[in-house]
Design a protein around this motif. Sequence first.
Motif, PDB file in Angstrom:
ATOM      1  N   LEU A  41       0.884  -1.169   0.000  1.00 29.94           N
ATOM      2  CA  LEU A  41       0.000   0.000   0.000  1.00 29.94           C
ATOM      3  C   LEU A  41       0.910   1.204   0.000  1.00 29.94           C
ATOM      4  CD1 LEU A  41      -2.423   0.686   3.056  1.00 29.94           C
ATOM      5  CD2 LEU A  41      -2.149   2.154   1.062  1.00 29.94           C
ATOM      6  N   ASP A  42       1.745   1.332  -1.013  1.00 28.28           N
ATOM      7  CA  ASP A  42       2.732   2.394  -0.939  1.00 28.28           C
ATOM      8  C   ASP A  42       3.201   2.757  -2.326  1.00 28.28           C
ATOM      9  OD1 ASP A  42       4.339   4.142   0.752  1.00 28.28           O
ATOM     10  OD2 ASP A  42       4.085   2.549   2.241  1.00 28.28           O
ATOM     11  N   VAL A  43       3.865   3.901  -2.410  1.00 22.76           N
ATOM     12  CA  VAL A  43       4.515   4.302  -3.654  1.00 22.76           C
ATOM     13  C   VAL A  43       5.998   4.169  -3.370  1.00 22.76           C
ATOM     14  CG1 VAL A  43       4.881   6.167  -5.295  1.00 22.76           C
ATOM     15  CG2 VAL A  43       2.658   5.911  -4.158  1.00 22.76           C
ATOM     16  N   TYR A  44       6.634   3.240  -4.078  1.00 26.50           N
ATOM     17  CA  TYR A  44       8.009   2.900  -3.721  1.00 26.50           C
ATOM     18  C   TYR A  44       9.028   3.447  -4.709  1.00 26.50           C
ATOM     19  CZ  TYR A  44       6.765  -0.348   0.029  1.00 26.50           C
ATOM     20  OH  TYR A  44       6.334  -0.896   1.204  1.00 26.50           O
ATOM     21  N   ALA A  45      10.211   3.653  -4.177  1.00 19.15           N
ATOM     22  CA  ALA A  45      11.333   4.150  -4.968  1.00 19.15           C
ATOM     23  C   ALA A  45      11.530   3.324  -6.237  1.00 19.15           C
ATOM     24  CB  ALA A  45      12.610   4.116  -4.123  1.00 19.15           C
ATOM     25  N   GLU A  46      11.434   2.003  -6.114  1.00 20.04           N
ATOM     26  CA  GLU A  46      11.750   1.146  -7.263  1.00 20.04           C
ATOM     27  C   GLU A  46      10.701   1.285  -8.362  1.00 20.04           C
ATOM     28  OE1 GLU A  46      11.553   0.205  -4.122  1.00 20.04           O
ATOM     29  OE2 GLU A  46      13.616  -0.264  -3.540  1.00 20.04           O
ATOM     30  N   GLU A  47       9.451   1.583  -7.978  1.00 22.54           N
ATOM     31  CA  GLU A  47       8.419   1.800  -9.004  1.00 22.54           C
ATOM     32  C   GLU A  47       8.771   3.041  -9.820  1.00 22.54           C
ATOM     33  OE1 GLU A  47       4.579  -0.234  -6.775  1.00 22.54           O
ATOM     34  OE2 GLU A  47       5.301   1.680  -6.065  1.00 22.54           O
ATOM     35  N   LEU A  48       9.197   4.063  -9.102  1.00 17.20           N
ATOM     36  CA  LEU A  48       9.546   5.311  -9.785  1.00 17.20           C
ATOM     37  C   LEU A  48      10.816   5.138 -10.605  1.00 17.20           C
ATOM     38  CD1 LEU A  48       8.682   7.536  -6.727  1.00 17.20           C
ATOM     39  CD2 LEU A  48       7.386   7.396  -8.871  1.00 17.20           C
ATOM     40  N   LEU A  49      11.776   4.387 -10.065  1.00 16.07           N
ATOM     41  CA  LEU A  49      13.024   4.157 -10.816  1.00 16.07           C
ATOM     42  C   LEU A  49      12.741   3.381 -12.095  1.00 16.07           C
ATOM     43  CD1 LEU A  49      15.486   3.262  -7.896  1.00 16.07           C
ATOM     44  CD2 LEU A  49      15.676   5.241  -9.439  1.00 16.07           C
ATOM     45  N   CYS A  50      11.959   2.313 -11.999  1.00 14.71           N
ATOM     46  CA  CYS A  50      11.654   1.525 -13.201  1.00 14.71           C
ATOM     47  C   CYS A  50      10.980   2.403 -14.249  1.00 14.71           C
ATOM     48  CB  CYS A  50      10.746   0.336 -12.872  1.00 14.71           C
ATOM     49  SG  CYS A  50      11.618  -1.040 -12.133  1.00 14.71           S
ATOM     50  N   MET A  51      10.026   3.210 -13.831  1.00 10.84           N
ATOM     51  CA  MET A  51       9.302   4.046 -14.809  1.00 10.84           C
ATOM     52  C   MET A  51      10.227   5.099 -15.414  1.00 10.84           C
ATOM     53  SD  MET A  51       5.608   4.516 -12.961  1.00 10.84           S
ATOM     54  CE  MET A  51       4.669   5.226 -14.302  1.00 10.84           C
ATOM     55  N   ALA A  52      10.977   5.777 -14.557  1.00 16.49           N
ATOM     56  CA  ALA A  52      11.844   6.850 -15.057  1.00 16.49           C
ATOM     57  C   ALA A  52      12.896   6.285 -16.011  1.00 16.49           C
ATOM     58  CB  ALA A  52      12.512   7.568 -13.883  1.00 16.49           C
ATOM     59  N   LEU A  53      13.490   5.145 -15.639  1.00 17.54           N
ATOM     60  CA  LEU A  53      14.567   4.602 -16.472  1.00 17.54           C
ATOM     61  C   LEU A  53      14.016   3.937 -17.730  1.00 17.54           C
ATOM     62  CD1 LEU A  53      16.949   3.322 -13.649  1.00 17.54           C
ATOM     63  CD2 LEU A  53      17.044   5.465 -14.944  1.00 17.54           C
ATOM     64  N   ALA A  54      12.819   3.395 -17.648  1.00 19.51           N
ATOM     65  CA  ALA A  54      12.194   2.826 -18.850  1.00 19.51           C
ATOM     66  C   ALA A  54      11.953   3.932 -19.869  1.00 19.51           C
ATOM     67  CB  ALA A  54      10.883   2.141 -18.495  1.00 19.51           C
ATOM     68  N   ARG A  55      11.552   5.102 -19.389  1.00 15.87           N
ATOM     69  CA  ARG A  55      11.323   6.226 -20.310  1.00 15.87           C
ATOM     70  C   ARG A  55      12.640   6.756 -20.858  1.00 15.87           C
ATOM     71  NH1 ARG A  55       6.587   9.434 -19.950  1.00 15.87           N
ATOM     72  NH2 ARG A  55       7.733  11.298 -19.359  1.00 15.87           N
ATOM     73  N   LYS A  56      13.637   6.814 -19.967  1.00 14.65           N
ATOM     74  CA  LYS A  56      14.939   7.319 -20.395  1.00 14.65           C
ATOM     75  C   LYS A  56      15.544   6.429 -21.481  1.00 14.65           C
ATOM     76  CE  LYS A  56      18.377   9.655 -17.569  1.00 14.65           C
ATOM     77  NZ  LYS A  56      17.755  10.698 -16.832  1.00 14.65           N
ATOM     78  N   HIS A  57      15.437   5.092 -21.276  1.00 14.55           N
ATOM     79  CA  HIS A  57      16.082   4.148 -22.194  1.00 14.55           C
ATOM     80  C   HIS A  57      15.127   3.647 -23.267  1.00 14.55           C
ATOM     81  CE1 HIS A  57      20.001   3.518 -20.100  1.00 14.55           C
ATOM     82  NE2 HIS A  57      19.318   4.121 -19.159  1.00 14.55           N
ATOM     83  N   ASN A  58      13.889   4.094 -23.207  1.00 12.87           N
ATOM     84  CA  ASN A  58      12.895   3.644 -24.180  1.00 12.87           C
ATOM     85  C   ASN A  58      12.819   2.131 -24.300  1.00 12.87           C
ATOM     86  OD1 ASN A  58      11.152   5.444 -25.297  1.00 12.87           O
ATOM     87  ND2 ASN A  58      12.757   6.408 -26.528  1.00 12.87           N
ATOM     88  N   THR A  59      12.903   1.478 -23.176  1.00  9.57           N
ATOM     89  CA  THR A  59      12.844   0.020 -23.174  1.00  9.57           C
ATOM     90  C   THR A  59      12.278  -0.434 -21.824  1.00  9.57           C
ATOM     91  OG1 THR A  59      14.124  -1.935 -23.769  1.00  9.57           O
ATOM     92  CG2 THR A  59      15.181  -0.408 -22.281  1.00  9.57           C
ATOM     93  N   PRO A  60      11.632  -1.602 -21.782  1.00 14.38           N
ATOM     94  CA  PRO A  60      11.069  -2.029 -20.493  1.00 14.38           C
ATOM     95  C   PRO A  60      12.154  -2.234 -19.438  1.00 14.38           C
ATOM     96  CG  PRO A  60      10.182  -3.347 -22.303  1.00 14.38           C
ATOM     97  CD  PRO A  60      11.301  -2.529 -22.868  1.00 14.38           C
ATOM     98  N   VAL A  61      11.812  -1.902 -18.198  1.00 18.41           N
ATOM     99  CA  VAL A  61      12.738  -2.105 -17.084  1.00 18.41           C
ATOM    100  C   VAL A  61      11.997  -2.875 -16.005  1.00 18.41           C
ATOM    101  CG1 VAL A  61      14.041  -0.991 -15.237  1.00 18.41           C
ATOM    102  CG2 VAL A  61      14.121  -0.041 -17.545  1.00 18.41           C
ATOM    103  N   ARG A  62      12.631  -3.914 -15.486  1.00 14.49           N
ATOM    104  CA  ARG A  62      11.960  -4.714 -14.457  1.00 14.49           C
ATOM    105  C   ARG A  62      12.858  -4.907 -13.245  1.00 14.49           C
ATOM    106  NH1 ARG A  62      10.150  -9.977 -17.282  1.00 14.49           N
ATOM    107  NH2 ARG A  62       8.946 -10.049 -15.358  1.00 14.49           N
ATOM    108  N   TRP A  63      12.218  -5.235 -12.152  1.00 11.48           N
ATOM    109  CA  TRP A  63      12.940  -5.402 -10.885  1.00 11.48           C
ATOM    110  C   TRP A  63      12.178  -6.398 -10.022  1.00 11.48           C
ATOM    111  CZ3 TRP A  63      11.249  -3.930  -5.804  1.00 11.48           C
ATOM    112  CH2 TRP A  63      12.244  -3.957  -4.818  1.00 11.48           C
ATOM    113  N   VAL A  64      12.905  -7.247  -9.349  1.00  8.93           N
ATOM    114  CA  VAL A  64      12.253  -8.102  -8.345  1.00  8.93           C
ATOM    115  C   VAL A  64      13.091  -8.050  -7.079  1.00  8.93           C
ATOM    116  CG1 VAL A  64      13.361 -10.246  -9.136  1.00  8.93           C
ATOM    117  CG2 VAL A  64      11.227 -10.352  -7.841  1.00  8.93           C
ATOM    118  N   GLU A  65      12.386  -8.021  -5.975  1.00  8.24           N
ATOM    119  CA  GLU A  65      13.026  -7.803  -4.692  1.00  8.24           C
ATOM    120  C   GLU A  65      13.580  -9.107  -4.127  1.00  8.24           C
ATOM    121  OE1 GLU A  65      11.296  -5.049  -1.182  1.00  8.24           O
ATOM    122  OE2 GLU A  65      10.114  -6.803  -1.611  1.00  8.24           O
TER     123      GLU A  65
END
Lengths: 274, 797
Positions: free
Chosen positions: B263-287
Amino acid sequence: MIPAAFDYKRASSAAEAISLVSQYGSDAKFLAGGHSLLPLMKLRLAQPAMLIDIGRVKDLSYIKDAGNHIAIGALTRHMDVETSKVLHEHAPLLSHAAGHVGDAQVRHRGTIGGSIAHADPASDLPATTLALGATYVVQGPKGQREIAAANFYKGFLESDLAADEMLVEIRVPKMQGAGWSFQKFNRRAQDWAIVGVAAWRRKGEAGVALVNMGSTPILATSVAGAIAKGASISDAAAMASNEADPQSDLNASTEYRKHLASVLVRRALEAASK
Amino acid sequence: MTITENKPTSIIGTRLLRREDPPLLTGEAKFTNDLNIPGALHLAVLRSPFAHARIKSINVSAALKIAGVVAVYTGKDLQSTWAAPMPCAWPVTADMKNPPHFPLASDKVNYVGDGVAAVLATNETASRDALDAIDVEYEPLQAVVDLEDALSDKNVIHKDLGTNKSYTWPLLVEETPGCVEEAFKKAKYKVKERYVQQRLIPMAMEPRAIAAVPQPFGGDITLYSATQIPHILKVMTALTLGIPEQQVRVVAPSVGGGFGSKLDVYAEELLCMALARKHNTPVRWVEERSENAQATIQGRGQIQEIELAADEKGKITAVRVRIVGDMGAYLQLVTPGVPLLGAFLYAGVYDIPKAYDFSCTSVFTNLTPTDAYRGAGRPEATYAIEMAIEALAREMKIDPFELRKRNYIKKEQFPYTAFSGLTYDSGDHLLAAEKAATLTDLAGVRAQQKKQNVPGATKLLGVGMSSYFEMCGLAPSRVLASLNYSAGGWEAATVRVLPTNKVQVITGTSPHGQGHETSWAMIASEKLGVAPEDVDVLHSDTAISALGLDTYGSRSLPVGGVAIALACDKVIEKAKLIAAHQLECAAEDLQFVGGTFSVKGSPDRALPLAAIAFGAFTAHNLPDGCEPNLEAQVSYDPPNFSWPFGTHMCVVEVDTETGAVKILKYIAVDDCGNQINPLIVEGQVHGGVVQGIAQALFEEAVYDSDGNLKTSTLAEYLVPAASDVPAITTGHTITPSPTNQLGVKGIGEAGTIGAAPTVMTAIIDALSSLGVTSMAMPASPQTVWKTIQEATRGGKK
Ligand SMILES: Cc1cc2nc3c(=O)[nH]c(=O)nc-3n(C[C@H](O)[C@H](O)[C@H](O)COP(=O)(O)OP(=O)(O)OC[C@H]3O[C@@H](n4cnc5c(N)ncnc54)[C@H](O)[C@@H]3O)c2cc1C
């Protein structure tokens, strides 16, 4: 949970495993059930460059009646030790203790040889085989040698095994109807013991070993000695706390561990005397 | 209750098996990390090993040389990417202090696990290897770990704020000024107790996982995340990243538990989105699991002081509460609001006058941020009042159950206007408690206890109980506004009858283990007279379910489920107009039973819903002005919270030689009003009770004095397994909620709220003959043994 890069070779016999380990030297590690080694590798606490998989050396998985002792192949899984009819009859303390290792998944993969070779003082089978006066058979480039369990454990995760030696067999003397008890004290059923006690008793004789009470599994010789001299169970058990200088951790301080050791040794000896 | 109108089909109240289970159990269900996303880069986050340190330099050159590594970013590199800091949606007071919090730290790290650098690589292994190759030079600073230490402001974490105190939130309710103080002066009996709510790690079975998939042309981006809150996440990520909201789509695939941690907005969600836009490619992460322990929010973390004043009969005359809340290093989405959710409940289920003095001061520490965790504020409150009432009973030397009976709000008093002005819509505490006592065989256990707990005995029996009231179903938007919460509390639902009389239910709730698909289908089935298997439930994708406020705070059924019932009503209303038109009668003359409209008194003149659904689709013969299709949308904002309640009891045996506690019996009597599916209700109670038992006996996020987490794997953080908890006997009373047409109340958190005090009161009861009057959580064998040693050695008695 991604280990550092490593190479992998599978051995099909003890001889092949030993020749591989001699070839790769100290960068190589045997992989048996993997249930101690792989977690360490995933946390990158262990980073062997070469894994020599001995998990499929089939002819080292056996439990045989060898006259006055039972011979157990090093690659025998905990589950096979737990359910062995031969052990139920001649060394029930060992099969019972094996049934308390981890959970069913762990018992289906982990091996008695891996457990002993890993020499973790918190593990159940090193102390249990120690209490039973077992002998370990190891094989190296120059052949086999026998080591008494009492001389095997040298320090935390350290044993008398040389880097190019492999544990191949565990010989457990028959218990000859001795009473026995295995006391494992932990907070969750699948956990390692905070303190554990493996004990057997026959008239004026007893064998007691302690789990997780120091840097090695500990043979509580003073307790067994007191019983041999006719001391009462509670007097003998009280000596258990002086056998060791255990570590303090999240679950138990040194003081509490020592206290638990005497309570559990007393309970074990009482149960073994019934 | 209009629900009984469709009696012939009555599916509500049956133990329908969960439709979610076969795909989950066979592995067919897809979790975020199961999604096959070609070309995705893998994110890995380098985390601070220090709780408090200045970052002096970061050298990434060795990491960049590793094959497969595409890029490495530090906090400074990304600083210009963020349109706003990470959001906190609950500024509880106007002067609340909220330090800026960004996905990666730039100058200073504030907890072990704080993100320092982000690696992108073509494979997971390279991303992991790169973390080992980044060289960060830190200048360690003194860490603030202890709450009292934080309060003292000797060492201020966020220097710009000038203090470690984030806010103080008071709630003083007095009939006449000074009446609380007066009540304590006049009191015949008084108790003052102090409790520590240890930090807990939610440990959802599925750790967090994320994939951000950009559309290079047009700028749209889809975020797949193991989240409880796809709708809130959509708004918040759009704002934080400065992306137009209509370009963001959030999908929560199968989600393996949350308990508030998702129930939160996490750093990694923002990082994946920002870097996916920067690199124009999907970015994924698993904890990883130990990352989950350090970098996902933790729960609880409070020091509570509670005082009760009582008259000669033990009637409570005033309650005073002081809380110190541990926020951790930063404020996450609703971090500061958690203590407020409990603020109204420190009088529990008891009838008290307007003499209530509550205040909470929340502080920053150099530890993982805290936030909502199953029950959020309410387990803490219930624990304090239930433990305190036991202390009062000890003081008065009377039976604690008897003391509770003297104080319970009585059945006749409902609807009950509490001291706080909140209305408790319904309840019968005595009934639930007596049912629990019967199931426990309380008299028999007490007799056995007399026999067993003799001097010298080493196995002591104890009985514990707790009665709770839960304020949940997070809703009335206006009440949430009065608490400064930034969002509303409504829920949206769309019900659509397809041409072949199959039904689509679209909900704004976002299930992650609760069985909404099953329950929501049952509601629509009951209302519309169709088979439950003919109802499809769509959720957790903002492109399909555009409106919603997601799942937390036991809100989904009393808000979202009721919204579905209301949407069904609207559909039925429209269908009735069409039926009246085709049957050539007045709409008022029609009845709708078992999925068929018929003219009252002449059952031959009838039309099944199936015919109307098809007719609404062809639109060949509709009344004038009637739009084609059979569909209705509802946004429902309930007039009140949902007020489930109940009593739990348990019997424990304590081994005084080892300190081991064994729960012999656990009884949970919960009243959540009408039950849609008792099987699911019991499942929620079982899971909740186990989580409460876990707090009482097993779990604690242990930190050393430097702020290092000592319990970062499941070998040290003791989540109990099935073998470690007792069989749970569930009993229920049913007091329908008068607030909504289904008569339902939330049940997701009840078990957790009831269980911890039930177990702890039982342990203290068992050891009372040894002079033990308090016990810290978790009551590990060592803690129990030490407490016994101190009580018997120190001659506390
Ligand atoms: C979740 C979990 C819970 C557990 N709980 C318990 C418990 O309660 N009690 C308990 O006792 N144990 C427990 N264990 C450990 C388990 O018993 C392991 O199986 C055992 O300790 C190691 O055996 P292995 O075959 O898996 O060895 P591996 O992990 O394969 O190897 C361990 C070490 O021994 C070396 N080695 C293995 N075999 C030989 C050999 N024949 N000769 C020479 N060296 C060898 C390896 O090189 C390595 O260094 C648990 C493990 C897990 C994962």
